[in-house]
Design a protein around this motif. Structure first.
Motif, mmCIF file in Angstrom:
data_model
loop_
_atom_site.group_PDB
_atom_site.id
_atom_site.type_symbol
_atom_site.label_atom_id
_atom_site.label_comp_id
_atom_site.label_asym_id
_atom_site.label_seq_id
_atom_site.Cartn_x
_atom_site.Cartn_y
_atom_site.Cartn_z
ATOM 1 N N ILE A 247 -1.369 -4.360 -0.582
ATOM 2 C CA ILE A 247 -0.325 -4.963 0.252
ATOM 3 C C ILE A 247 -0.571 -6.457 0.419
ATOM 4 N N GLU A 248 -1.835 -6.827 0.574
ATOM 5 C CA GLU A 248 -2.178 -8.240 0.798
ATOM 6 C C GLU A 248 -2.102 -9.081 -0.468
ATOM 7 N N LEU A 249 -1.895 -8.438 -1.627
ATOM 8 C CA LEU A 249 -1.689 -9.214 -2.847
ATOM 9 C C LEU A 249 -0.368 -9.972 -2.797
ATOM 10 N N ASP A 250 0.514 -9.537 -1.890
ATOM 11 C CA ASP A 250 1.801 -10.202 -1.701
ATOM 12 C C ASP A 250 2.603 -10.263 -3.001
ATOM 13 N N LEU A 251 2.831 -9.085 -3.584
ATOM 14 C CA LEU A 251 3.594 -8.997 -4.821
ATOM 15 C C LEU A 251 5.088 -9.130 -4.540
ATOM 16 N N PRO A 252 5.878 -9.466 -5.551
ATOM 17 C CA PRO A 252 7.339 -9.538 -5.383
ATOM 18 C C PRO A 252 7.904 -8.194 -4.930
ATOM 19 N N GLU A 253 9.137 -8.218 -4.454
ATOM 20 C CA GLU A 253 9.766 -7.023 -3.880
ATOM 21 C C GLU A 253 9.797 -5.863 -4.870
ATOM 22 N N ALA A 254 10.202 -6.144 -6.124
ATOM 23 C CA ALA A 254 10.314 -5.075 -7.118
ATOM 24 C C ALA A 254 9.061 -5.025 -7.997
ATOM 25 N N ALA A 255 7.906 -4.949 -7.357
ATOM 26 C CA ALA A 255 6.634 -4.859 -8.076
ATOM 27 C C ALA A 255 5.655 -4.049 -7.240
ATOM 28 N N ARG A 256 4.933 -3.127 -7.861
ATOM 29 C CA ARG A 256 3.986 -2.278 -7.156
ATOM 30 C C ARG A 256 2.699 -2.147 -7.963
ATOM 31 N N ALA A 257 1.558 -2.266 -7.285
ATOM 32 C CA ALA A 257 0.266 -1.974 -7.911
ATOM 33 C C ALA A 257 0.130 -0.458 -7.946
ATOM 34 N N ILE A 258 -0.053 0.126 -9.139
ATOM 35 C CA ILE A 258 -0.045 1.582 -9.248
ATOM 36 C C ILE A 258 -1.417 2.186 -9.562
ATOM 37 N N CYS A 259 -2.264 1.454 -10.287
ATOM 38 C CA CYS A 259 -3.597 1.955 -10.583
ATOM 39 C C CYS A 259 -4.501 0.783 -10.938
ATOM 40 N N TYR A 260 -5.788 1.057 -11.059
ATOM 41 C CA TYR A 260 -6.718 -0.001 -11.443
ATOM 42 C C TYR A 260 -7.923 0.597 -12.155
ATOM 43 N N TYR A 261 -8.628 -0.271 -12.861
ATOM 44 C CA TYR A 261 -9.849 0.127 -13.570
ATOM 45 C C TYR A 261 -11.012 -0.667 -12.989
ATOM 46 N N ARG A 262 -12.019 0.043 -12.557
ATOM 47 C CA ARG A 262 -13.231 -0.594 -12.024
ATOM 48 C C ARG A 262 -14.415 -0.154 -12.879
ATOM 49 N N GLU A 263 -14.974 -1.123 -13.599
ATOM 50 C CA GLU A 263 -16.061 -0.825 -14.541
ATOM 51 C C GLU A 263 -15.657 0.289 -15.508
ATOM 52 N N GLY A 264 -14.396 0.224 -15.932
ATOM 53 C CA GLY A 264 -13.894 1.171 -16.919
ATOM 54 C C GLY A 264 -13.394 2.484 -16.365
ATOM 55 N N GLU A 265 -13.557 2.700 -15.053
ATOM 56 C CA GLU A 265 -13.131 3.957 -14.438
ATOM 57 C C GLU A 265 -11.733 3.817 -13.834
ATOM 58 N N PHE A 266 -10.873 4.791 -14.137
ATOM 59 C CA PHE A 266 -9.484 4.770 -13.660
ATOM 60 C C PHE A 266 -9.385 5.293 -12.228
ATOM 61 N N SER A 267 -8.568 4.624 -11.396
ATOM 62 C CA SER A 267 -8.287 5.098 -10.037
ATOM 63 C C SER A 267 -6.856 4.728 -9.671
ATOM 64 N N LEU A 268 -6.213 5.582 -8.876
ATOM 65 C CA LEU A 268 -4.906 5.239 -8.325
ATOM 66 C C LEU A 268 -5.104 4.279 -7.170
ATOM 67 N N VAL A 269 -4.121 3.436 -6.938
ATOM 68 C CA VAL A 269 -4.216 2.438 -5.874
ATOM 69 C C VAL A 269 -4.050 3.084 -4.511
ATOM 70 N N ASP A 270 -4.941 2.749 -3.592
ATOM 71 C CA ASP A 270 -4.841 3.121 -2.179
ATOM 72 C C ASP A 270 -4.540 1.837 -1.423
ATOM 73 N N ASP A 271 -3.353 1.764 -0.806
ATOM 74 C CA ASP A 271 -2.926 0.521 -0.156
ATOM 75 C C ASP A 271 -3.880 0.043 0.929
ATOM 76 N N THR A 272 -4.738 0.930 1.428
ATOM 77 C CA THR A 272 -5.647 0.534 2.514
ATOM 78 C C THR A 272 -7.025 0.122 2.008
ATOM 79 N N GLU A 273 -7.288 0.358 0.721
ATOM 80 C CA GLU A 273 -8.608 0.037 0.176
ATOM 81 C C GLU A 273 -8.554 -1.289 -0.585
ATOM 82 N N PRO A 274 -9.412 -2.244 -0.251
ATOM 83 C CA PRO A 274 -9.389 -3.540 -0.951
ATOM 84 C C PRO A 274 -9.928 -3.434 -2.370
#
Length: 226
Positions: A162-189
Motif C-alpha cells: 500500500i505504501e508503494l503508492d502505485l497508480p489506481e489501476a495497478a496492484r502488487a500481486i506477488c514477489y520473489y525473495r531470494e528466489g522464493e515465490f510469495s503472494l503479496v500481503d498488504d500488511t507485510e513490508p
C-alpha cells in the motif's frame, strides 16, 4: 525488429532462424570463422566475426538501431560483460543467459533485469509435466491493456504494498525473495532486493518505468514489446 546475438550456440542459431523466417533482421556475432562459414550457407542473416564482449565489435552492429541484444555464449562471464557493455552503448533491451545461479543476484544489482537461466526453465517445465500441471503461456492471460511489470525493491522502498503508492489501476500481486515465490500481503513490508510483480493497465507503464527504469514488462504477444 532487429536482433543481435552474441555467440552462435544452438539456442542462438535456432532462435535466429525462427526470427529470420518471420522477417526480422538478425545479426550473429561469433569469434569462430569456421562456424560462421558453415552457418552462412544455411541461414539468411548477417554475421560478424569477433568477440561480442568487446566494445568495438558491439559498436559495429549499430546499438541505437537494435531492438534486442541476446548474450548467449557458453561463458557466464562473457555474457555479463557483453551485457554491461551493451547497456553502456545504448542497446534498447538486453537478455543475459547464465548457467550459474550465483550470478543472478549480481546481474540484477548491475541492472541486467532480463537474466535467464535456461536449465531452470527446462526444470520447471519438466516438473510441471510430471505433476500434471498445465503450462500456461503468459500471453494467453495478459490480454487487452493488462501488463505485468516487475520492480526490484530499493532501500527507500522497503515498505508495504500500500505504501508503494502505485497508480489506481495497478496492484502488487506477488514477489520473489531470494528466489522464493510469495503472494503479496498488504500488511507485510518488502525488503531490499525483493522482486515485486505488478499487474497494471498499460496506461500506467510510462509512470512506472519512470520510477523504476530497470524493469521487466510482459504484455499481449500481439503487440510489440516495450
Amino acid at each position: 525488429m532487429r536482433t543481435v546475438f552474441v555467440g552462435a550456440g544452438q539456442v542462438s542459431v535456432e532462435t535466429a532462424k525462427a526470427l529470420s523466417e518471420k522477417g526480422h533482421e538478425v545479426v550473429i556475432i561469433e569469434n569462430n570463422k569456421d562456424k560462421i562459414d558453415e552457418l552462412s550457407e544455411e541461414m539468411d542473416c548477417s554475421f560478424l566475426l569477433g568477440d561480442g564482449s568487446h566494445p568495438q565489435i558491439l559498436c559495429e552492429v549499430s546499438p541505437n538501431q537494435t531492438d534486442f541484444l541476446f548474450c548467449l555464449t557458453n561463458s557466464d562471464q562473457a555474457n555479463v560483460i557483453a551485457s554491461l557493455i551493451g547497456h553502456s552503448l545504448g542497446f534498447k533491451r538486453i537478455v543475459t543467459s547464465i548457467t550459474d545461479p550465483q550470478f543472478e543476484s549480481i546481474c540484477h544489482e548491475l541492472g541486467l533485469m532480463d537474466t535467464i537461466i535456461p536449465s531452470r526453465t527446462v526444470t520447471r517445465y519438466l516438473v510441471d509435466m510430471v505433476s500434471g500441471s498445465e503450462n500456461i503461456d503468459p500471453s494467453s492471460v495478459i490480454k487487452d491493456e493488462a501488463r505485468l511489470f516487475m520492480l526490484v525493491v530499493a532501500e527507500e522502498e522497503a515498505v508495504t504494498a500500500i505504501e508503494l503508492d502505485l497508480p489506481e489501476a495497478a496492484r502488487a500481486i506477488c514477489y520473489y525473495r531470494e528466489g522464493e515465490f510469495s503472494l503479496v500481503d498488504d500488511t507485510e513490508p518488502f525488503v531490499v532486493g525483493d522482486e515485486v510483480v505488478i499487474l497494471t493497465d498499460s496506461k500506467h507503464l510510462a509512470e512506472l518505468k519512470k520510477r523504476w527504469p530497470s524493469t521487466v514488462v510482459a504484455q499481449d504477444s500481439d503487440e510489440p514489446k516495450e
